[in-house]
Motif scaffolding. Structure first.
Motif, PDB file in Angstrom:
ATOM      1  N   PHE A  43      -8.509   5.903  -3.083  1.00  0.00           N
ATOM      2  CA  PHE A  43      -7.595   5.654  -2.629  1.00  0.00           C
ATOM      3  C   PHE A  43      -7.051   4.176  -2.155  1.00  0.00           C
ATOM      4  O   PHE A  43      -7.991   3.308  -1.565  1.00  0.00           O
ATOM      5  N   PRO A  44      -6.158   3.210  -3.108  1.00  0.00           N
ATOM      6  CA  PRO A  44      -4.796   3.694  -3.777  1.00  0.00           C
ATOM      7  C   PRO A  44      -5.478   4.014  -5.261  1.00  0.00           C
ATOM      8  O   PRO A  44      -4.317   5.166  -6.228  1.00  0.00           O
TER       9      PRO A  44
ATOM     10  N   LEU B 158      -4.719  -3.404   3.918  1.00  0.00           N
ATOM     11  CA  LEU B 158      -3.575  -3.325   4.196  1.00  0.00           C
ATOM     12  C   LEU B 158      -2.539  -2.887   2.772  1.00  0.00           C
ATOM     13  O   LEU B 158      -1.613  -2.206   2.375  1.00  0.00           O
ATOM     14  N   THR B 159      -3.766  -3.008   1.632  1.00  0.00           N
ATOM     15  CA  THR B 159      -4.214  -2.198   0.222  1.00  0.00           C
ATOM     16  C   THR B 159      -3.116  -1.216   0.220  1.00  0.00           C
ATOM     17  O   THR B 159      -2.384  -0.075  -0.107  1.00  0.00           O
TER      18      THR B 159
ATOM     19  N   PHE C  94       1.549  -4.971   8.552  1.00  0.00           N
ATOM     20  CA  PHE C  94       2.268  -3.810   7.192  1.00  0.00           C
ATOM     21  C   PHE C  94       3.115  -4.278   7.982  1.00  0.00           C
ATOM     22  O   PHE C  94       4.487  -4.023   7.149  1.00  0.00           O
ATOM     23  N   THR C  95       3.673  -3.969   9.150  1.00  0.00           N
ATOM     24  CA  THR C  95       4.638  -3.578   9.785  1.00  0.00           C
ATOM     25  C   THR C  95       5.890  -5.169  10.036  1.00  0.00           C
ATOM     26  O   THR C  95       6.197  -5.016   9.914  1.00  0.00           O
ATOM     27  N   ARG C  96       5.068  -6.319   9.861  1.00  0.00           N
ATOM     28  CA  ARG C  96       5.824  -7.419   9.558  1.00  0.00           C
ATOM     29  C   ARG C  96       6.382  -7.988   8.507  1.00  0.00           C
ATOM     30  O   ARG C  96       7.231  -7.811   7.700  1.00  0.00           O
ATOM     31  N   MET C  97       5.525  -6.990   7.342  1.00  0.00           N
ATOM     32  CA  MET C  97       6.565  -6.937   6.142  1.00  0.00           C
ATOM     33  C   MET C  97       6.572  -5.970   5.749  1.00  0.00           C
ATOM     34  O   MET C  97       7.507  -6.416   4.861  1.00  0.00           O
TER      35      MET C  97
END
Ligand SMILES: C[S@@+](CC[C@H](N)C(=O)[O-])C[C@H]1O[C@@H](n2cnc3c(N)ncnc32)[C@H](O)[C@@H]1O
Length: 207
Positions: free
Chosen positions: A120-121, A146-147, A185-188
């Motif tokens: 994945f992905p 992150l990806t 991730f949660t910032r973006m």
């Protein structure tokens, strides 16, 4: 859910030949609580399956009606190429791990298990459903995690959750990249940390 005797024999031979470290077996029950954040009977994915020990916990705990099991297994080669006790000093065949994962989930008649033998992905187009939950336990490296999170978010239903393993706040820990990737991730993205706690488990929900 009882296993067939053929599956029990196969899994018993696997455990004898390639014993799973006791601390990892003990950790399984410490990890179960995070599944409270996923709805029962939904559609989900485990990304990074290995031998299917946590897949079995998912089936027992929330009985998804469909569960994608995603892992490159034999695409990595004959063995995993990493790990010490976890891979029996890299003697555990990737095909054995895949076949054990399949054997562990086929015992659950109510769960439609779909094995995707790929990373994945890269295999994301094979997900035919929006997911109520995904359990991420794959690369563990910051950039790759992150990806994976960014790609995953497109496949999660509006009220769905992303769960995962190896929440390590210690910067010196080998899996600290997961913690960093989740923070980034949660910032973006419009996702929030809903829980992080025992057994290194974490849960994200859309904020
Ligand atoms: C720690 S193990 C997973 C353990 C499993 N979730 C459990 O709790 O029993 C990590 C697995 O992730 C797989 N993996 C690594 N990179 C991946 C990727 N990009 N996509 C899917 N699986 C990946 C590896 O082949 C390995 O089997």
């Amino acid at each position: 859910m009882p296993q067939t005797s053929a599956n029990t024999d196969f899994l018993g031979r696997g455990e004898a030949a390639f014993p799973m470290p006791q601390r990892e077996l003990d950790r399984l029950s410490q990890r179960r609580w995070i599944l409270r954040y996923a709805r029962k009977g939904g559609v989900g994915a485990e990304i990074g399956v290995f031998r299917g020990h946590f897949s079995e916990i998912i089936c027992q705990t929330i009985a998804p009606r469909k569960l994608y099991l995603i892992d490159p297994w034999t695409k990595l080669g004959a063995t995993f190429g990493w790990g010490k006790a976890y891979t029996a000093d890299d003697t555990l065949p990737t095909a054995q791990a895949r076949d054990e994962a399949r054997a562990r989930v086929t015992a659950f008649d109510e769960v439609e298990a779909v094995l995707l033998e790929d990373r994945f992905p890269a295999c994301r187009d094979s997900l035919a459903d929006m997911l109520d939950f995904a359990y991420l336990d794959a690369s563990h490296d910051y950039a790759a995690t992150l990806t994976e999170l960014l790609a995953l978010s497109d496949h999660i239903a509006t009220d769905g959750v992303i769960l995962g393993d190896d929440w390590q706040i210690n910067p010196a820990h080998q899996h600290h990249g997961v913690f960093r990737a989740v923070q980034e991730f949660t910032r973006m993205q419009p996702w929030q940390i809903a829980a992080a706690g025992p057994g290194g488990q974490w849960a994200l929900a859309r904020g």
